[in-house]
Structure formats: C-alpha cells, structure tokens
Design a protein around this motif. Structure first.
Motif, PDB file in Angstrom:
ATOM      1  N   ASN A   1       0.824  -1.214   0.000  1.00 23.68           N
ATOM      2  CA  ASN A   1       0.000   0.000   0.000  1.00 23.68           C
ATOM      3  C   ASN A   1       0.853   1.257   0.000  1.00 23.68           C
ATOM      4  OD1 ASN A   1      -2.222  -1.632   0.053  1.00 23.68           O
ATOM      5  ND2 ASN A   1      -2.675  -1.320   2.231  1.00 23.68           N
ATOM      6  N   MET A   2       1.939   1.240   0.757  1.00 28.60           N
ATOM      7  CA  MET A   2       2.827   2.411   0.778  1.00 28.60           C
ATOM      8  C   MET A   2       3.481   2.614  -0.588  1.00 28.60           C
ATOM      9  SD  MET A   2       4.579   2.466   4.548  1.00 28.60           S
ATOM     10  CE  MET A   2       4.962   0.743   4.807  1.00 28.60           C
ATOM     11  N   LEU A   3       3.954   1.536  -1.185  1.00 30.33           N
ATOM     12  CA  LEU A   3       4.603   1.658  -2.506  1.00 30.33           C
ATOM     13  C   LEU A   3       3.606   2.159  -3.543  1.00 30.33           C
ATOM     14  CD1 LEU A   3       6.672  -1.665  -2.600  1.00 30.33           C
ATOM     15  CD2 LEU A   3       7.572   0.644  -2.280  1.00 30.33           C
ATOM     16  N   ARG A   4       2.393   1.665  -3.466  1.00 29.12           N
ATOM     17  CA  ARG A   4       1.385   1.995  -4.477  1.00 29.12           C
ATOM     18  C   ARG A   4       0.814   3.397  -4.284  1.00 29.12           C
ATOM     19  NH1 ARG A   4      -3.903  -1.381  -3.887  1.00 29.12           N
ATOM     20  NH2 ARG A   4      -4.020   0.098  -2.148  1.00 29.12           N
ATOM     21  N   ASP A   5       0.590   3.766  -3.015  1.00 28.61           N
ATOM     22  CA  ASP A   5      -0.202   4.971  -2.737  1.00 28.61           C
ATOM     23  C   ASP A   5       0.609   6.157  -2.225  1.00 28.61           C
ATOM     24  OD1 ASP A   5      -2.347   3.297  -3.318  1.00 28.61           O
ATOM     25  OD2 ASP A   5      -2.702   2.807  -1.205  1.00 28.61           O
TER      26      ASP A   5
ATOM     27  N   TYR B   1       3.444  -4.097  -6.043  1.00 28.91           N
ATOM     28  CA  TYR B   1       3.977  -2.876  -6.652  1.00 28.91           C
ATOM     29  C   TYR B   1       5.458  -2.708  -6.337  1.00 28.91           C
ATOM     30  CZ  TYR B   1      -0.542  -1.338  -8.276  1.00 28.91           C
ATOM     31  OH  TYR B   1      -1.716  -1.262  -8.960  1.00 28.91           O
ATOM     32  N   VAL B   2       6.110  -1.921  -7.175  1.00 28.41           N
ATOM     33  CA  VAL B   2       7.523  -1.577  -6.989  1.00 28.41           C
ATOM     34  C   VAL B   2       7.683  -0.079  -7.181  1.00 28.41           C
ATOM     35  CG1 VAL B   2       8.349  -3.796  -7.895  1.00 28.41           C
ATOM     36  CG2 VAL B   2       8.068  -1.850  -9.452  1.00 28.41           C
ATOM     37  N   VAL B   3       8.811   0.437  -6.736  1.00 21.26           N
ATOM     38  CA  VAL B   3       9.284   1.751  -7.166  1.00 21.26           C
ATOM     39  C   VAL B   3      10.718   1.557  -7.674  1.00 21.26           C
ATOM     40  CG1 VAL B   3       7.859   3.102  -5.569  1.00 21.26           C
ATOM     41  CG2 VAL B   3      10.165   2.370  -4.859  1.00 21.26           C
ATOM     42  N   ASP B   4      11.220   2.539  -8.395  1.00 17.37           N
ATOM     43  CA  ASP B   4      12.632   2.539  -8.764  1.00 17.37           C
ATOM     44  C   ASP B   4      13.394   3.416  -7.784  1.00 17.37           C
ATOM     45  OD1 ASP B   4      11.949   0.983 -10.921  1.00 17.37           O
ATOM     46  OD2 ASP B   4      12.038   2.621 -12.383  1.00 17.37           O
ATOM     47  N   VAL B   5      14.570   2.953  -7.391  1.00 22.38           N
ATOM     48  CA  VAL B   5      15.400   3.722  -6.461  1.00 22.38           C
ATOM     49  C   VAL B   5      16.769   3.969  -7.085  1.00 22.38           C
ATOM     50  CG1 VAL B   5      14.225   2.750  -4.458  1.00 22.38           C
ATOM     51  CG2 VAL B   5      16.365   1.716  -5.229  1.00 22.38           C
ATOM     52  N   LYS B   6      17.316   5.150  -6.806  1.00 22.43           N
ATOM     53  CA  LYS B   6      18.629   5.531  -7.333  1.00 22.43           C
ATOM     54  C   LYS B   6      19.592   5.798  -6.185  1.00 22.43           C
ATOM     55  CE  LYS B   6      20.835   9.059 -10.288  1.00 22.43           C
ATOM     56  NZ  LYS B   6      21.552   8.102 -11.168  1.00 22.43           N
ATOM     57  N   PHE B   7      20.785   5.244  -6.304  1.00 24.07           N
ATOM     58  CA  PHE B   7      21.816   5.451  -5.282  1.00 24.07           C
ATOM     59  C   PHE B   7      22.132   6.937  -5.121  1.00 24.07           C
ATOM     60  CE2 PHE B   7      26.297   6.137  -4.276  1.00 24.07           C
ATOM     61  CZ  PHE B   7      26.421   5.413  -3.104  1.00 24.07           C
TER      62      PHE B   7
ATOM     63  N   TYR C   1       4.509   1.276  -9.428  1.00 26.01           N
ATOM     64  CA  TYR C   1       3.906   0.637 -10.611  1.00 26.01           C
ATOM     65  C   TYR C   1       3.923  -0.874 -10.384  1.00 26.01           C
ATOM     66  CZ  TYR C   1       8.823   0.054 -12.178  1.00 26.01           C
ATOM     67  OH  TYR C   1      10.164  -0.264 -12.269  1.00 26.01           O
ATOM     68  N   PRO C   2       3.084  -1.618 -11.123  1.00 21.47           N
ATOM     69  CA  PRO C   2       2.951  -3.052 -10.837  1.00 21.47           C
ATOM     70  C   PRO C   2       4.279  -3.791 -10.920  1.00 21.47           C
ATOM     71  CG  PRO C   2       1.147  -2.321 -12.218  1.00 21.47           C
ATOM     72  CD  PRO C   2       2.104  -1.152 -12.123  1.00 21.47           C
ATOM     73  N   ASP C   3       4.497  -4.706  -9.991  1.00 23.42           N
ATOM     74  CA  ASP C   3       5.729  -5.489  -9.920  1.00 23.42           C
ATOM     75  C   ASP C   3       5.753  -6.501 -11.067  1.00 23.42           C
ATOM     76  OD1 ASP C   3       7.848  -7.183  -9.347  1.00 23.42           O
ATOM     77  OD2 ASP C   3       7.426  -7.259  -7.197  1.00 23.42           O
ATOM     78  N   PRO C   4       6.602  -6.271 -12.069  1.00 22.71           N
ATOM     79  CA  PRO C   4       6.594  -7.175 -13.222  1.00 22.71           C
ATOM     80  C   PRO C   4       7.058  -8.588 -12.877  1.00 22.71           C
ATOM     81  CG  PRO C   4       8.407  -5.605 -13.396  1.00 22.71           C
ATOM     82  CD  PRO C   4       7.568  -5.179 -12.221  1.00 22.71           C
ATOM     83  N   THR C   5       7.845  -8.719 -11.795  1.00 21.72           N
ATOM     84  CA  THR C   5       8.361 -10.057 -11.464  1.00 21.72           C
ATOM     85  C   THR C   5       7.244 -10.977 -10.987  1.00 21.72           C
ATOM     86  OG1 THR C   5       8.909  -9.562  -9.131  1.00 21.72           O
ATOM     87  CG2 THR C   5      10.583  -9.059 -10.782  1.00 21.72           C
ATOM     88  N   ALA C   6       6.124 -10.400 -10.531  1.00 24.96           N
ATOM     89  CA  ALA C   6       4.999 -11.221 -10.069  1.00 24.96           C
ATOM     90  C   ALA C   6       4.319 -11.944 -11.230  1.00 24.96           C
ATOM     91  CB  ALA C   6       3.981 -10.359  -9.330  1.00 24.96           C
ATOM     92  N   PHE C   7       4.562 -11.480 -12.459  1.00 29.39           N
ATOM     93  CA  PHE C   7       3.883 -12.054 -13.633  1.00 29.39           C
ATOM     94  C   PHE C   7       4.715 -13.128 -14.335  1.00 29.39           C
ATOM     95  CE2 PHE C   7       2.424  -7.398 -13.899  1.00 29.39           C
ATOM     96  CZ  PHE C   7       1.302  -7.634 -13.111  1.00 29.39           C
ATOM     97  N   ILE C   8       5.935 -13.349 -13.864  1.00 23.71           N
ATOM     98  CA  ILE C   8       6.861 -14.248 -14.572  1.00 23.71           C
ATOM     99  C   ILE C   8       6.912 -15.601 -13.857  1.00 23.71           C
ATOM    100  CG2 ILE C   8       9.247 -14.557 -15.335  1.00 23.71           C
ATOM    101  CD1 ILE C   8       9.520 -11.456 -15.142  1.00 23.71           C
ATOM    102  N   PRO C   9       6.295 -16.634 -14.454  1.00 26.04           N
ATOM    103  CA  PRO C   9       6.184 -17.932 -13.755  1.00 26.04           C
ATOM    104  C   PRO C   9       7.512 -18.490 -13.285  1.00 26.04           C
ATOM    105  CG  PRO C   9       4.767 -17.913 -15.674  1.00 26.04           C
ATOM    106  CD  PRO C   9       5.577 -16.635 -15.739  1.00 26.04           C
ATOM    107  N   SER C  10       8.578 -18.246 -14.025  1.00 24.82           N
ATOM    108  CA  SER C  10       9.860 -18.839 -13.641  1.00 24.82           C
ATOM    109  C   SER C  10      10.583 -18.009 -12.586  1.00 24.82           C
ATOM    110  CB  SER C  10      10.757 -18.943 -14.886  1.00 24.82           C
ATOM    111  OG  SER C  10      10.992 -17.638 -15.420  1.00 24.82           O
TER     112      SER C  10
END
Length: 151
Positions: free
Chosen positions: A38-42, A98-104, A73-82
DNA sequence: GCCAACGTTGGC
DNA sequence: GCCAACGTTGGC
C-alpha cells in the motif's frame, strides 16, 4: 516529499549491488506484504528519499541513501512464472504487488542498529521496535535529520 | 468472522 | 540455529 527506510538483505540485494546497476538505479521488487504494498502503491512519490538498511546479516544497520525515482507501478516479477517472486494471483489487469525505482545517492559508514538505539530521538522508529516485520517504514523529518547528523 | 496452524522475518 | 513476533491461510 517524504522520508522512508527500506530494508534489504545484503546477500540478496545490498547497496553494493545497487551501485553496480545501470544509472545506479534499480527496481525495488519482491515486496509481498500488503502494508508495504500500500505504501509503494499509494504513498511513494518521485523525489522522496530513503535510507538503505541491511538486515539479516552480521552487521545490520543503515548503509546509505537512495532517491525514489517514480511513483509505484505493478511489480513485473509477479507475472513471470519462472521468477522467484512469481505470484499467480497477481494479474496484469489487477496487480497484487507494486515496486518503485530507487537511485543510489550516497553511502554511509554503517550506522548500526545498536547505534540507532542509543538515540532517544529515534526511539519511535518502527525499525527499532521488536516484532517489526515491515521492510519499508516511514521516517519523520526529525528522525531523518537526526540520523543524518550522525555522519 | 473466528482462530489455530503455519510460514516468514530478523536479531541474536 | 533459536525463537519471538506477527502476517497469512483455511476450516468451520
């Protein structure tokens, strides 16, 4: 503009991994907890800042700072069966995760869990409370400033 | 909707 | 590897 603390196991993905990513930027994937989802999404916004915390390791604590590059944005890894993070219940039309992108941004000399506990101003931090299981927690501006002043 | 069983987290 | 804490699951 909000502040966060993001935990990761350095054996899996530590700040050294982030630094080797293109543009020193990575997706923060694999969150499978609804409160954190919820925090990542909202709540996460582009430009927010977060401490990078190493957990489940010999020297747990804050090791760096990252900037949040985008809203969730939606976590793409959740859609990958392998994929290790695959979740058949998460659909593209109604994503569960959900995921966010983070930069060092920068490193710190380790600010250990023990050192964090020594400061009364930080006593309310969720990461210091027993039983805390959230991999992402909010940090107040006062806590943020206090932690920055330690290095 | 209750709640016991189970799984995971994470410091130590 | 132990174990406390707590989230999730699933039978009822």
């Amino acid at each position: 503009m909000q502040y966060w603390l993001m935990k990761s196991e350095p054996a899996t993905f530590g700040i050294e991994h982030l630094k080797t990513c293109p543009q020193r930027t990575s997706m923060w994937d694999g969150v499978r907890n609804y409160q954190v989802r919820n925090m990542l999404r909202d709540d996460f916004k582009k430009g927010d800042l977060a401490f990078f915390y190493h957990s489940s390791c010999p020297a747990p604590g804050i090791v760096g700072m990252v900037e949040i590059c985008c809203t969730g944005y939606p976590d793409p890894t959740a859609f990958i069966p392998s994929h290790d993070h695959y979740d058949p219940k998460s659909r593209r039309e109604s994503p569960s995760w959900y995921v966010v992108d983070v930069k060092f941004k920068r490193d710190f000399e380790l600010i250990s869990l023990d050192e964090l506990r020594q400061h009364a101003a930080l006593a309310d931090m969720q990461v210091l409370k027993r039983g805390n299981r959230l991999s992402v927690t909010r940090i107040s501006p006062e806590e943020w400033t206090c932690i920055l002043s330690l290095r």
